[in-house]
Scaffold this motif. Sequence first.
Motif, PDB file in Angstrom:
ATOM      1  N   LEU A 183      44.109  34.365  34.035  1.00 14.47           N
ATOM      2  CA  LEU A 183      45.065  35.448  34.655  1.00 14.47           C
ATOM      3  C   LEU A 183      44.804  36.721  34.264  1.00 14.47           C
ATOM      4  O   LEU A 183      44.682  37.653  35.306  1.00 14.47           O
ATOM      5  N   MET A 184      44.163  36.919  33.137  1.00 12.75           N
ATOM      6  CA  MET A 184      43.854  38.459  32.744  1.00 12.75           C
ATOM      7  C   MET A 184      42.766  38.776  33.224  1.00 12.75           C
ATOM      8  O   MET A 184      42.121  39.989  33.334  1.00 12.75           O
ATOM      9  N   HIS A 185      41.508  37.830  33.020  1.00  8.48           N
ATOM     10  CA  HIS A 185      40.068  38.306  33.196  1.00  8.48           C
ATOM     11  C   HIS A 185      39.413  37.448  34.227  1.00  8.48           C
ATOM     12  O   HIS A 185      38.673  37.940  34.842  1.00  8.48           O
ATOM     13  N   GLY A 186      39.530  36.101  34.364  1.00  5.02           N
ATOM     14  CA  GLY A 186      38.843  35.341  35.091  1.00  5.02           C
ATOM     15  C   GLY A 186      39.252  35.970  36.668  1.00  5.02           C
ATOM     16  O   GLY A 186      38.047  35.895  37.345  1.00  5.02           O
ATOM     17  N   LEU A 187      40.457  35.892  37.103  1.00  8.48           N
ATOM     18  CA  LEU A 187      40.559  36.367  38.485  1.00  8.48           C
ATOM     19  C   LEU A 187      40.185  37.872  38.727  1.00  8.48           C
ATOM     20  O   LEU A 187      39.621  37.827  39.927  1.00  8.48           O
ATOM     21  N   VAL A 188      40.189  38.418  38.094  1.00 15.85           N
ATOM     22  CA  VAL A 188      39.805  39.947  38.154  1.00 15.85           C
ATOM     23  C   VAL A 188      38.103  39.928  38.232  1.00 15.85           C
ATOM     24  O   VAL A 188      37.684  40.515  39.146  1.00 15.85           O
ATOM     25  N   GLY A 189      37.366  39.216  37.393  1.00 16.82           N
ATOM     26  CA  GLY A 189      36.195  39.302  37.665  1.00 16.82           C
ATOM     27  C   GLY A 189      35.643  38.373  38.864  1.00 16.82           C
ATOM     28  O   GLY A 189      34.768  39.132  39.583  1.00 16.82           O
ATOM     29  N   GLY A 203      36.998  51.649  47.301  1.00 19.00           N
ATOM     30  CA  GLY A 203      38.481  51.901  47.150  1.00 19.00           C
ATOM     31  C   GLY A 203      39.146  50.673  47.345  1.00 19.00           C
ATOM     32  O   GLY A 203      40.173  50.292  46.830  1.00 19.00           O
ATOM     33  N   LEU A 204      38.526  49.794  48.448  1.00 19.18           N
ATOM     34  CA  LEU A 204      39.247  48.543  48.710  1.00 19.18           C
ATOM     35  C   LEU A 204      39.046  47.584  47.358  1.00 19.18           C
ATOM     36  O   LEU A 204      39.982  47.053  47.006  1.00 19.18           O
ATOM     37  N   SER A 205      38.028  47.720  46.710  1.00 17.31           N
ATOM     38  CA  SER A 205      37.570  46.833  45.570  1.00 17.31           C
ATOM     39  C   SER A 205      38.666  47.189  44.550  1.00 17.31           C
ATOM     40  O   SER A 205      39.215  46.239  43.742  1.00 17.31           O
ATOM     41  N   ILE A 206      38.820  48.771  44.172  1.00 18.20           N
ATOM     42  CA  ILE A 206      39.848  48.980  43.080  1.00 18.20           C
ATOM     43  C   ILE A 206      41.115  48.519  43.393  1.00 18.20           C
ATOM     44  O   ILE A 206      41.844  47.902  42.535  1.00 18.20           O
ATOM     45  N   CYS A 207      41.622  48.555  44.682  1.00 15.54           N
ATOM     46  CA  CYS A 207      43.008  48.297  45.078  1.00 15.54           C
ATOM     47  C   CYS A 207      43.322  46.994  44.944  1.00 15.54           C
ATOM     48  O   CYS A 207      44.305  46.562  44.258  1.00 15.54           O
ATOM     49  N   LEU A 208      42.307  45.973  45.434  1.00 19.37           N
ATOM     50  CA  LEU A 208      42.527  44.646  45.342  1.00 19.37           C
ATOM     51  C   LEU A 208      42.470  43.931  43.735  1.00 19.37           C
ATOM     52  O   LEU A 208      43.199  43.137  43.222  1.00 19.37           O
ATOM     53  N   CYS A 209      41.573  44.585  42.972  1.00 15.73           N
ATOM     54  CA  CYS A 209      41.270  44.266  41.716  1.00 15.73           C
ATOM     55  C   CYS A 209      42.524  44.679  40.781  1.00 15.73           C
ATOM     56  O   CYS A 209      42.937  43.902  40.013  1.00 15.73           O
ATOM     57  N   ALA A 210      43.129  45.781  41.308  1.00 17.84           N
ATOM     58  CA  ALA A 210      44.261  46.240  40.522  1.00 17.84           C
ATOM     59  C   ALA A 210      45.446  45.444  40.792  1.00 17.84           C
ATOM     60  O   ALA A 210      46.231  44.977  39.985  1.00 17.84           O
ATOM     61  N   SER A 276      43.643  51.982  36.436  1.00 17.14           N
ATOM     62  CA  SER A 276      42.883  52.813  35.608  1.00 17.14           C
ATOM     63  C   SER A 276      42.017  51.650  34.778  1.00 17.14           C
ATOM     64  O   SER A 276      40.739  52.165  34.533  1.00 17.14           O
ATOM     65  N   PHE A 277      42.261  50.554  34.442  1.00 14.64           N
ATOM     66  CA  PHE A 277      41.558  49.499  33.794  1.00 14.64           C
ATOM     67  C   PHE A 277      40.555  49.208  34.791  1.00 14.64           C
ATOM     68  O   PHE A 277      39.322  48.920  34.359  1.00 14.64           O
ATOM     69  N   VAL A 278      40.837  48.693  35.896  1.00 14.38           N
ATOM     70  CA  VAL A 278      39.921  48.332  37.029  1.00 14.38           C
ATOM     71  C   VAL A 278      38.796  49.377  37.055  1.00 14.38           C
ATOM     72  O   VAL A 278      37.663  49.035  37.468  1.00 14.38           O
ATOM     73  N   PHE A 279      39.412  50.791  37.280  1.00 11.63           N
ATOM     74  CA  PHE A 279      38.353  51.608  37.765  1.00 11.63           C
ATOM     75  C   PHE A 279      37.302  51.964  36.373  1.00 11.63           C
ATOM     76  O   PHE A 279      36.019  52.146  36.788  1.00 11.63           O
ATOM     77  N   LEU A 280      37.803  51.626  35.297  1.00 13.47           N
ATOM     78  CA  LEU A 280      36.791  51.863  34.352  1.00 13.47           C
ATOM     79  C   LEU A 280      36.019  50.691  34.041  1.00 13.47           C
ATOM     80  O   LEU A 280      34.565  50.746  33.979  1.00 13.47           O
ATOM     81  N   LEU A 281      36.371  49.436  34.432  1.00 14.64           N
ATOM     82  CA  LEU A 281      35.107  48.264  34.781  1.00 14.64           C
ATOM     83  C   LEU A 281      34.559  48.305  35.916  1.00 14.64           C
ATOM     84  O   LEU A 281      33.279  48.157  35.682  1.00 14.64           O
ATOM     85  N   HIS A 282      34.907  49.121  36.805  1.00 20.21           N
ATOM     86  CA  HIS A 282      33.825  49.546  37.826  1.00 20.21           C
ATOM     87  C   HIS A 282      32.622  50.188  37.596  1.00 20.21           C
ATOM     88  O   HIS A 282      31.522  50.190  37.714  1.00 20.21           O
ATOM     89  N   ILE A 283      32.946  51.234  36.847  1.00 18.94           N
ATOM     90  CA  ILE A 283      32.179  52.253  36.467  1.00 18.94           C
ATOM     91  C   ILE A 283      31.309  51.715  35.293  1.00 18.94           C
ATOM     92  O   ILE A 283      29.959  51.880  35.465  1.00 18.94           O
ATOM     93  N   LEU A 284      31.726  50.999  34.280  1.00 11.18           N
ATOM     94  CA  LEU A 284      30.983  50.298  33.423  1.00 11.18           C
ATOM     95  C   LEU A 284      29.950  49.179  33.907  1.00 11.18           C
ATOM     96  O   LEU A 284      28.849  49.168  33.686  1.00 11.18           O
ATOM     97  N   TYR A 285      30.596  48.440  34.878  1.00 10.59           N
ATOM     98  CA  TYR A 285      29.705  47.352  35.369  1.00 10.59           C
ATOM     99  C   TYR A 285      28.679  47.964  36.311  1.00 10.59           C
ATOM    100  O   TYR A 285      27.608  47.424  36.475  1.00 10.59           O
ATOM    101  N   ALA A 286      29.042  48.951  37.189  1.00 10.64           N
ATOM    102  CA  ALA A 286      27.820  49.915  37.669  1.00 10.64           C
ATOM    103  C   ALA A 286      26.700  50.076  36.987  1.00 10.64           C
ATOM    104  O   ALA A 286      25.567  50.143  37.391  1.00 10.64           O
ATOM    105  N   VAL A 287      26.951  50.663  35.857  1.00 10.61           N
ATOM    106  CA  VAL A 287      26.154  51.319  34.939  1.00 10.61           C
ATOM    107  C   VAL A 287      25.238  50.249  34.311  1.00 10.61           C
ATOM    108  O   VAL A 287      24.011  50.474  34.377  1.00 10.61           O
TER     109      VAL A 287
END
Length: 308
Positions: A183-189, A203-210, A276-287
């Motif tokens: 619930l906390m990590h698998g579905l988000v990933g 934008g769509l990815s951040i909204c849906l993941c949030a 905010s958590f998903v936005f940080l994940l996007h930046i971290l995974y992009a790098v």
Amino acid sequence: MNLLHILHQPSTFHISKPTPFLPPLSPPQSISLFVSPVSHEFNSHLRFNDFSSPTVSSFSPISLSKRNFRNLRLSKTEASFRSNEEESVYTSSTEFEDLAESGAVYQKTLRLVECSMFAAVSGLAYFLSNSLAIENYFGCFFALPIVISSMRWGVAAGRKTMVATAMLLLVLSGPVKASTYLLMHGLVGFTMGSLWRLGANWGLSICLCAFVRAMGAMGYVLISSFLIRENILALITINIHASLTYLFTAIGVNTIPSMNAIYAIFGTLLLLNCGSFVFLLHILYAVFFTRLGMKASLSLPRWLAKAI
């Protein structure tokens, strides 16, 4: 007188078949035996027509037929051996083609191995972080293997990695830890990897993941409430209501917020936290993907692409 006259009369005898034993003859034959009337002696004349002695040439067709039969058997054996050899060469060549890097068997095997490896690493990392109480420090990396699998091998590979990790945690830690991870990590990933694989906008990815993260957090709260026999969601809303009432009283506003307003405030704060958590994940995974050399497969925003 009469007796002498009778004795001196000529007599003739005809024998149709010979009495002596004769060897069998292949062609038809005729035998004639004559008795001379004057001397009363038997003169036999035998005539044999079209005698053919058994020579080697008469048996040559049989020997030739046997030889041909042997040659036919040898030719059939040689042909079957050649066909088996050609078939073995063809199968070996096809096996080598399948085991090549561009072959279908090699690609399926590599996908299976990578998905299994990512699932094992993710499950072991989550299990150890829970056991050592350091989950909050490494929580941002638990969804990374699922995103990598989705980016490399497609959406189905990401789903399989998520399910394999959940099953591994179910065996190691039980259903509570497995459902918490799911619930906390698998579905988000899985959501992030699928959207990135399909080339969706950030934008769509951040909204849906949030939204998925918020729903997972609500599910985690409900599961925890069921396990401890206490309504945690009601306790959270009551505390929010008490805090807002105390704040309004301190400001001098004599009003009491309704429960619908409390629920709306709670949902907004939850979405902001998850966003905010998903936005940080996007930046971290992009790098991270850029350092791995997968920048071409990412649809990064301009400001982030220039920064990277």
